[in-house]
Motif scaffolding. Structure first.
Motif, PDB file in Angstrom:
ATOM      1  N   ASP A  83      -6.951  -4.475   7.844  1.00  0.00           N
ATOM      2  CA  ASP A  83      -7.047  -3.442   8.871  1.00  0.00           C
ATOM      3  C   ASP A  83      -7.629  -2.199   8.187  1.00  0.00           C
ATOM      4  N   LYS A  86      -5.255   0.740   7.545  1.00  0.00           N
ATOM      5  CA  LYS A  86      -4.297   0.568   6.451  1.00  0.00           C
ATOM      6  C   LYS A  86      -4.965   0.808   5.098  1.00  0.00           C
ATOM      7  N   ASN A 127      -0.400  -9.427   5.347  1.00  0.00           N
ATOM      8  CA  ASN A 127      -1.355  -9.705   6.434  1.00  0.00           C
ATOM      9  C   ASN A 127      -2.468 -10.643   5.968  1.00  0.00           C
TER      10      ASN A 127
END
Length: 169
Positions: A83, A86, A127
């Motif tokens: 992301d 992030k 993730n």
């Protein structure tokens, strides 16, 4: 009041001097005996000692940031799985760490940003591991992070980061 003792031997015009500084100290003597040399020497000693803590802190901060930058390079390797917000948050935290000095928060503030960066790394890595990807890339990334097994990501990151910060501190 503190008492400081210095010994000087064969320094410019000073053959030998035993100096005790406690409170107000007056340096007297004839011309050419080393009064100015002594004054400059004392100034540099006191000045250096007054910034020594800041020097050590700056070195500590730079080592910690450098250790996190290697993780940033690993994140670049998996950027298509991350992301962007992030990653920006992580990079912003690193830039905030560069501005921490001993006088504006010191070790506590650096520790706060360090834990924030490690938490962000942990989130991004988890993730990444939850998505389908090349097993060799997974092994390479885990190795860059010092993680032994994919099932122990949180524990390994926490252990490695606490160990690193404590070791350098």
């Amino acid at each position: 009041m503190s008492k400081y003792k210095f010994n000087i031997d064969n320094y410019h015009a000073i053959g030998h001097a035993d100096i005790e500084i406690e409170g107000i100290t007056v340096i007297v003597g004839s011309n050419g005996c080393g009064k100015s040399t002594m004054s400059r020497w004392l100034y540099y000693i006191v000045n250096t000692l007054s910034v020594l803590d800041s020097f050590f802190f700056s070195d500590f901060r730079d080592v910690i940031i450098k250790s996190l930058e290697k993780y940033s390079n690993a994140l670049d390797d998996i950027s298509n799985y991350l992301d962007d917000d992030k990653k920006r948050f992580f990079d912003h935290t690193l830039s905030l760490m560069t501005m921490v000095t001993l006088s504006n928060g010191g070790v506590e503030k650096l520790d706060f940003y360090y834990k924030r960066a490690i938490g962000s790394l942990d989130d991004m890595l988890v993730n990444f591991l939850q998505k389908e990807q090349n097993p060799q890339q997974v092994r390479r990334v885990l190795n860059l992070f010092g993680i032994t097994e994919q099932t122990h990501v949180h524990e390994d990151i926490e252990r490695n980061s606490i160990q690193l910060f404590s070791e350098y501190l």
